[in-house]
Design a protein around this motif. Structure first.
Motif, PDB file in Angstrom:
ATOM      1  N   ILE A 276       0.855  -1.190   0.000  1.00 36.57           N
ATOM      2  CA  ILE A 276       0.000   0.000   0.000  1.00 36.57           C
ATOM      3  C   ILE A 276       0.889   1.238   0.000  1.00 36.57           C
ATOM      4  O   ILE A 276       1.727   1.423   0.884  1.00 36.57           O
ATOM      5  CB  ILE A 276      -0.928   0.016   1.234  1.00 36.57           C
ATOM      6  CG1 ILE A 276      -1.844  -1.208   1.228  1.00 36.57           C
ATOM      7  CG2 ILE A 276      -1.761   1.301   1.268  1.00 36.57           C
ATOM      8  CD1 ILE A 276      -2.658  -1.373   2.504  1.00 36.57           C
ATOM      9  N   LYS A 277       0.722   2.078  -1.018  1.00 36.37           N
ATOM     10  CA  LYS A 277       1.518   3.305  -1.118  1.00 36.37           C
ATOM     11  C   LYS A 277       0.840   4.413  -0.312  1.00 36.37           C
ATOM     12  O   LYS A 277      -0.195   4.939  -0.709  1.00 36.37           O
ATOM     13  CB  LYS A 277       1.658   3.723  -2.587  1.00 36.37           C
ATOM     14  CG  LYS A 277       2.482   2.742  -3.423  1.00 36.37           C
ATOM     15  CD  LYS A 277       2.598   3.204  -4.865  1.00 36.37           C
ATOM     16  CE  LYS A 277       3.410   2.217  -5.693  1.00 36.37           C
ATOM     17  NZ  LYS A 277       3.497   2.645  -7.116  1.00 36.37           N
ATOM     18  N   THR A 278       1.435   4.748   0.835  1.00 35.87           N
ATOM     19  CA  THR A 278       0.866   5.762   1.722  1.00 35.87           C
ATOM     20  C   THR A 278       1.999   6.483   2.443  1.00 35.87           C
ATOM     21  O   THR A 278       3.099   5.934   2.618  1.00 35.87           O
ATOM     22  CB  THR A 278      -0.084   5.120   2.754  1.00 35.87           C
ATOM     23  OG1 THR A 278      -0.523   6.124   3.675  1.00 35.87           O
ATOM     24  CG2 THR A 278       0.598   3.997   3.518  1.00 35.87           C
ATOM     25  N   ARG A 279       1.736   7.726   2.876  1.00 35.42           N
ATOM     26  CA  ARG A 279       2.739   8.473   3.631  1.00 35.42           C
ATOM     27  C   ARG A 279       2.923   7.895   5.026  1.00 35.42           C
ATOM     28  O   ARG A 279       3.917   8.160   5.698  1.00 35.42           O
ATOM     29  CB  ARG A 279       2.322   9.940   3.730  1.00 35.42           C
ATOM     30  CG  ARG A 279       2.361  10.689   2.409  1.00 35.42           C
ATOM     31  CD  ARG A 279       2.154  12.183   2.583  1.00 35.42           C
ATOM     32  NE  ARG A 279       0.819  12.485   3.058  1.00 35.42           N
ATOM     33  CZ  ARG A 279       0.532  12.938   4.271  1.00 35.42           C
ATOM     34  NH1 ARG A 279       1.506  13.106   5.164  1.00 35.42           N
ATOM     35  NH2 ARG A 279      -0.704  13.201   4.629  1.00 35.42           N
ATOM     36  N   GLY A 280       1.944   7.118   5.476  1.00 37.55           N
ATOM     37  CA  GLY A 280       2.022   6.522   6.799  1.00 37.55           C
ATOM     38  C   GLY A 280       0.659   6.089   7.284  1.00 37.55           C
ATOM     39  O   GLY A 280      -0.371   6.417   6.678  1.00 37.55           O
ATOM     40  N   LEU A 281       0.627   5.332   8.373  1.00 36.46           N
ATOM     41  CA  LEU A 281      -0.641   4.821   8.895  1.00 36.46           C
ATOM     42  C   LEU A 281      -1.575   5.939   9.333  1.00 36.46           C
ATOM     43  O   LEU A 281      -2.788   5.749   9.383  1.00 36.46           O
ATOM     44  CB  LEU A 281      -0.383   3.876  10.071  1.00 36.46           C
ATOM     45  CG  LEU A 281       0.253   2.518   9.745  1.00 36.46           C
ATOM     46  CD1 LEU A 281       0.490   1.741  11.031  1.00 36.46           C
ATOM     47  CD2 LEU A 281      -0.635   1.715   8.800  1.00 36.46           C
ATOM     48  N   ARG A 282      -1.025   7.103   9.650  1.00 38.34           N
ATOM     49  CA  ARG A 282      -1.865   8.201  10.127  1.00 38.34           C
ATOM     50  C   ARG A 282      -2.422   9.070   9.007  1.00 38.34           C
ATOM     51  O   ARG A 282      -3.207   9.981   9.250  1.00 38.34           O
ATOM     52  CB  ARG A 282      -1.066   9.077  11.107  1.00 38.34           C
ATOM     53  CG  ARG A 282      -0.648   8.342  12.379  1.00 38.34           C
ATOM     54  CD  ARG A 282       0.082   9.246  13.338  1.00 38.34           C
ATOM     55  NE  ARG A 282       0.488   8.529  14.539  1.00 38.34           N
ATOM     56  CZ  ARG A 282       1.151   9.081  15.548  1.00 38.34           C
ATOM     57  NH1 ARG A 282       1.495  10.372  15.491  1.00 38.34           N
ATOM     58  NH2 ARG A 282       1.480   8.349  16.602  1.00 38.34           N
TER      59      ARG A 282
END
Length: 389
Positions: free
Chosen positions: A274-280
């Motif tokens: 999953i390409k995301t800046r982070g879990l938040r």
């Protein structure tokens, strides 16, 4: 009068006073296209215009675009359905990660090149369907029926029976409104109306589930066709969305164990790429493909026996599709039972070991090997018969 004329261009005849929220997602898409056509624009930009449409409705739209081109209207057609691109495009440009990676006349852009350019590598097997090595039946539905909420009119589903075995991908085909979404909703306990029949899932046997909690406990998971409305809480974080279905098990003394949430979320982010800046990061910031991965990750944490998929690749790019197809093949190979509803015929035929075709809420055909023409013939047969009744 203008509204009726615009709807007629896309083959719709609706009550003009009906709230749009009461329409299915496919009809909503057609209304949106009709609105764009009503502006009589010289340049029409269409972003995934057929994502929610059946094959027959998509064919009507492509024919409509041909007519507009003959009248001098230019179109920018954005689509992940490469068969449609080949039908309507004069030139093709491929984008990947926000950059143009290739462009040229359609004659110089064969399907294999387009896929390779979109994915960033050569894809040898786009539909990695696992070899048929089925285990025990994990889902059995007998004489499933669904009556409208008010109890009036024809049943939405009528005497449907099916079974899915461990390691099997069972496809559901049919035209828009045939009953595919209604069937998956009925199995998962979220149907609008009265559900009847008999259901067996794992160790459970009895009446169809009354709510999703019962379905989840028995081992079902549902990836709905409208992920933004039913699959995600868009303003919540990626991490919060990933643990929604298992939040109870991550709660200690009435408080959420944030460390456990972080561990579970990070594992799914890594496993599903999953390409995301982070879990938040808010889920709304993700691309369609990554949002769909979050929905899948949410259900994988429940360790389901049966995965119900409703248009799982709608609105995601070819690269994300290839990843999802590989994942589904791997899950089936590990013994998960998968029920796949899709209006994308190449996808349906490429992934499924068997295909059931629905029409007007009834079973219209069952195929272990079929051509697109056979699927469409079965999908329209009851409809034609009904017009003569």
């Amino acid at each position: 009068a203008l509204a009726r004329e615009s709807l007629a261009q896309v083959g719709l005849a609706l009550d003009l006073d009906m709230p749009v929220k009461n329409l299915g997602i496919g009809q909503q898409q057609l209304v949106e296209i009709a609105k764009a056509l009503s502006k009589k624009a010289e340049i029409l930009v269409l972003d995934e215009p057929t994502a929610a449409l059946t094959e027959s409705d998509a064919a009507k739209l492509l024919q409509l675009l041909g007519g507009l081109r003959a009248r001098g209207v230019s179109s920018i057609y954005i689509s992940h359905r490469l068969e449609e691109v080949a039908q309507v495009a004069d030139r093709v440009t491929v984008l990947r990660d926000g950059r143009s990676v290739s462009s040229g006349p359609l004659s110089q852009m064969p399907k294999a090149k387009i896929i390779a350019d979109m994915v960033g590598r050569e894809v040898t097997t786009f539909y990695p369907r696992p070899q048929a090595a089925f285990g025990p039946v994990l889902l059995r539905a007998e004489n499933l029926s669904l009556a409208p909420p008010q109890g009036a009119g024809r049943k939405i589903l009528e005497n449907l029976s099916l079974e899915v075995r461990a390691g099997e991908i069972l496809g559901l085909g049919g035209l828009m409104g045939a009953g595919r979404t209604a069937l998956l909703s009925s199995l998962f306990g979220v149907a609008r109306g009265k559900v009847g029949g008999f259901l067996r899932v794992g160790d459970y046997s009895g009446e169809p589930f009354k709510n999703p909690s019962q379905a989840i406990e028995a081992g079902l998971a549902l990836v709905s066709e409208d992920r933004k409305r039913y699959g995600l809480v868009l303003e919540s974080s990626v991490g919060e969305n990933l643990v929604l279905a298992v939040l109870k098990s991550l709660t200690r003394g009435g408080l959420v164990d944030k460390k456990a949430v972080e561990i579970s979320g990070e594992r799914e982010v890594l496993e599903l790429h999953i390409k995301t800046r982070g879990l938040r990061s808010p889920a709304r910031e993700l691309s369609g493909g990554n949002q769909q991965k979050v929905v899948l990750g949410k259900w994988f944490l429940t360790h389901p026996k049966v995965l119900l998929l409703d248009e799982p690749t709608r609105g995601i790019d070819v690269g994300a599709k290839a990843e999802l197809y590989e994942l589904l093949g791997r899950l089936a190979g590990q013994g998960l039972a998968i029920l796949l509803a899709s209006s994308d015929l190449p996808e349906l035929l490429g992934l499924s070991h068997r295909v059931l075709v629905l029409n007007q809420g009834r079973l219209a055909g069952s195929f272990e090997s079929a051509s697109p023409e056979q699927i469409m013939a079965a999908a329209t047969a009851l409809e034609k018969r009904g017009n003569h009744d």
